[in-house]
Design a protein around this motif. Structure first.
Motif, PDB file in Angstrom:
ATOM      1  N   GLU A 154       3.796  -1.577  -9.529  1.00  0.00           N
ATOM      2  CA  GLU A 154       5.201  -1.840  -9.854  1.00  0.00           C
ATOM      3  C   GLU A 154       5.799  -0.592 -10.488  1.00  0.00           C
ATOM      4  O   GLU A 154       5.295  -0.096 -11.495  1.00  0.00           O
ATOM      5  CB  GLU A 154       5.300  -3.039 -10.812  1.00  0.00           C
ATOM      6  N   ASP A 155       6.881  -0.059  -9.889  1.00  0.00           N
ATOM      7  CA  ASP A 155       7.451   1.190 -10.387  1.00  0.00           C
ATOM      8  C   ASP A 155       8.425   0.992 -11.545  1.00  0.00           C
ATOM      9  O   ASP A 155       8.778   1.957 -12.226  1.00  0.00           O
ATOM     10  CB  ASP A 155       8.121   1.971  -9.253  1.00  0.00           C
ATOM     11  N   ASP A 156       8.874  -0.233 -11.787  1.00  0.00           N
ATOM     12  CA  ASP A 156       9.724  -0.511 -12.949  1.00  0.00           C
ATOM     13  C   ASP A 156       8.835  -0.539 -14.188  1.00  0.00           C
ATOM     14  O   ASP A 156       8.029  -1.467 -14.348  1.00  0.00           O
ATOM     15  CB  ASP A 156      10.432  -1.859 -12.768  1.00  0.00           C
ATOM     16  N   LEU A 159       9.061  -3.897 -16.393  1.00  0.00           N
ATOM     17  CA  LEU A 159       8.487  -5.074 -15.738  1.00  0.00           C
ATOM     18  C   LEU A 159       6.986  -4.916 -15.586  1.00  0.00           C
ATOM     19  O   LEU A 159       6.225  -5.866 -15.813  1.00  0.00           O
ATOM     20  CB  LEU A 159       9.137  -5.294 -14.374  1.00  0.00           C
ATOM     21  N   GLY A 160       6.537  -3.729 -15.216  1.00  0.00           N
ATOM     22  CA  GLY A 160       5.105  -3.505 -15.046  1.00  0.00           C
ATOM     23  C   GLY A 160       4.332  -3.758 -16.325  1.00  0.00           C
ATOM     24  O   GLY A 160       3.307  -4.447 -16.319  1.00  0.00           O
ATOM     25  N   ASP A 161       4.829  -3.223 -17.429  1.00  0.00           N
ATOM     26  CA  ASP A 161       4.150  -3.406 -18.718  1.00  0.00           C
ATOM     27  C   ASP A 161       4.132  -4.865 -19.137  1.00  0.00           C
ATOM     28  O   ASP A 161       3.131  -5.374 -19.655  1.00  0.00           O
ATOM     29  CB  ASP A 161       4.825  -2.561 -19.793  1.00  0.00           C
ATOM     30  N   CYS A 170      -0.363   0.310 -11.672  1.00  0.00           N
ATOM     31  CA  CYS A 170      -0.024   1.597 -11.065  1.00  0.00           C
ATOM     32  C   CYS A 170       1.490   1.661 -10.878  1.00  0.00           C
ATOM     33  O   CYS A 170       2.142   0.633 -10.686  1.00  0.00           O
ATOM     34  CB  CYS A 170      -0.724   1.762  -9.721  1.00  0.00           C
ATOM     35  N   ARG A 171       2.035   2.893 -10.903  1.00  0.00           N
ATOM     36  CA  ARG A 171       3.490   3.072 -10.901  1.00  0.00           C
ATOM     37  C   ARG A 171       4.081   3.402  -9.533  1.00  0.00           C
ATOM     38  O   ARG A 171       5.296   3.400  -9.370  1.00  0.00           O
ATOM     39  CB  ARG A 171       3.869   4.185 -11.880  1.00  0.00           C
ATOM     40  N   ASP A 172       3.250   3.738  -8.553  1.00  0.00           N
ATOM     41  CA  ASP A 172       3.776   4.004  -7.214  1.00  0.00           C
ATOM     42  C   ASP A 172       2.708   3.661  -6.183  1.00  0.00           C
ATOM     43  O   ASP A 172       1.555   3.413  -6.522  1.00  0.00           O
ATOM     44  CB  ASP A 172       4.243   5.452  -7.061  1.00  0.00           C
ATOM     45  N   GLY A 173       3.123   3.654  -4.907  1.00  0.00           N
ATOM     46  CA  GLY A 173       2.219   3.233  -3.843  1.00  0.00           C
ATOM     47  C   GLY A 173       1.011   4.120  -3.657  1.00  0.00           C
ATOM     48  O   GLY A 173      -0.089   3.635  -3.398  1.00  0.00           O
ATOM     49  N   GLU A 174       1.182   5.423  -3.788  1.00  0.00           N
ATOM     50  CA  GLU A 174       0.048   6.333  -3.615  1.00  0.00           C
ATOM     51  C   GLU A 174      -0.986   6.135  -4.721  1.00  0.00           C
ATOM     52  O   GLU A 174      -2.195   6.143  -4.469  1.00  0.00           O
ATOM     53  CB  GLU A 174       0.534   7.786  -3.592  1.00  0.00           C
ATOM     54  N   VAL A 195       7.832  -4.082  -3.411  1.00  0.00           N
ATOM     55  CA  VAL A 195       8.159  -3.616  -2.069  1.00  0.00           C
ATOM     56  C   VAL A 195       8.791  -2.224  -2.102  1.00  0.00           C
ATOM     57  O   VAL A 195       8.351  -1.299  -1.426  1.00  0.00           O
ATOM     58  CB  VAL A 195       9.095  -4.610  -1.354  1.00  0.00           C
ATOM     59  N   MET A 196       9.826  -2.052  -2.929  1.00  0.00           N
ATOM     60  CA  MET A 196      10.544  -0.781  -2.982  1.00  0.00           C
ATOM     61  C   MET A 196       9.928   0.112  -4.054  1.00  0.00           C
ATOM     62  O   MET A 196      10.126  -0.105  -5.247  1.00  0.00           O
ATOM     63  CB  MET A 196      12.029  -1.033  -3.276  1.00  0.00           C
ATOM     64  N   MET A 197       9.163   1.113  -3.614  1.00  0.00           N
ATOM     65  CA  MET A 197       8.506   2.027  -4.547  1.00  0.00           C
ATOM     66  C   MET A 197       8.581   3.452  -4.018  1.00  0.00           C
ATOM     67  O   MET A 197       8.666   3.668  -2.819  1.00  0.00           O
ATOM     68  CB  MET A 197       7.029   1.643  -4.741  1.00  0.00           C
ATOM     69  N   PRO A 198       8.516   4.442  -4.905  1.00  0.00           N
ATOM     70  CA  PRO A 198       8.476   5.841  -4.464  1.00  0.00           C
ATOM     71  C   PRO A 198       7.126   6.190  -3.854  1.00  0.00           C
ATOM     72  O   PRO A 198       6.136   5.532  -4.121  1.00  0.00           O
ATOM     73  CB  PRO A 198       8.717   6.624  -5.761  1.00  0.00           C
TER      74      PRO A 198
END
Length: 230
Positions: A10-12, A15-17, A33-37, A55-58
């Motif tokens: 989750e890149d937010d 929300l992730g925390d 994790c903060r991004d898809g990679e 779904v929407m991540m860098p």
């Protein structure tokens, strides 16, 4: 009893925390994790029983990450999180194998109930035969029959050989970490189990010698991969 391990991507940051802390309090072990990679890298190095993907991540979106995860472990449950509420996105999510789909904003209690429902369902399915075949080079793995068909005939596999070869075939031409393979098949990555896996890898390599275009390559310090040049 060991905790259920969840991969949360989750890149937010807020929300992730919050999700990591909430699910931790509820008894789950959550890797954030903060991004898809970063999520893909984390997934390949450890063993998880459920994935929650934004779904929407860098760098790599959740749908792409979900497809890659499905190539390695097609039965791992995946829940997609999205700020969108488009019918097309929901359909795409389920088409690539989503177990559930939840639209932001959502309540933590609702997410928890969905996680628990999915885990109950998947737990009940554990042990059911997977009627599948995997083809690579001149070989076909009949996973349901524990048989490897090749140029020199049909070979009966042990359960460990069958599981290990299936894992490699599902990740063909991609690296599989030693720790991941050990946790998936042996349950933990202890020294004893690692030596046992090396023995099985040696046996599988011998079975694959009849096709020079297929081989298992060891990547020192990383893992190994089944290479099939077709």
């Amino acid at each position: 009893m060991s905790k259920t391990k969840i991969l949360l991507v989750e890149d937010d940051p807020n929300l992730g925390d919050i999700l990591q802390e909430y699910l931790g309090v509820k008894g789950y072990e959550v890797s954030l994790c903060r991004d898809g990679e970063q999520g893909w890298s984390k997934y390949r190095k450890d063993y998880y029983q459920l994935c929650i993907l934004d779904v929407m991540m860098p760098k790599k979106d959740g749908f792409t990450l979900g497809k890659e995860i499905r190539k390695v472990e097609e039965n791992i449950p995946i829940i997609y999180l999205t700020a969108k509420n488009l019918k097309e996105d929901v359909i795409q999510g389920f088409r690539i194998g989503a177990d559930d789909y939840i639209t932001k904003p959502f309540s933590m209690e609702e997410l928890l109930m969905r996680i628990e429902a999915i885990l109950r369902r998947t737990h009940q399915q554990v042990g059911k035969a997977a009627l599948k075949t995997y083809s690579f080079g001149d070989f076909t793995l009949h996973y349901d029959k524990q048989q490897l068909e090749g140029p020199d005939g049909l070979h009966k596999l042990t359960s460990k050989e069958n599981e290990l070869l299936r894992l490699l075939a599902a990740s063909r031409n991609e690296n599989v970490s030693r720790s991941y393979a050990l946790k998936q098949i042996w349950g933990d990555d202890s020294y004893f189990n690692a030596r046992s896996m090396d023995v099985y890898l040696s046996k599988i390599r011998k079975l694959l010698k009849s096709d020079e275009n297929v081989q298992i390559i060891t990547l020192h310090g990383e893992g190994f991969k089944l290479v099939a040049n077709e």
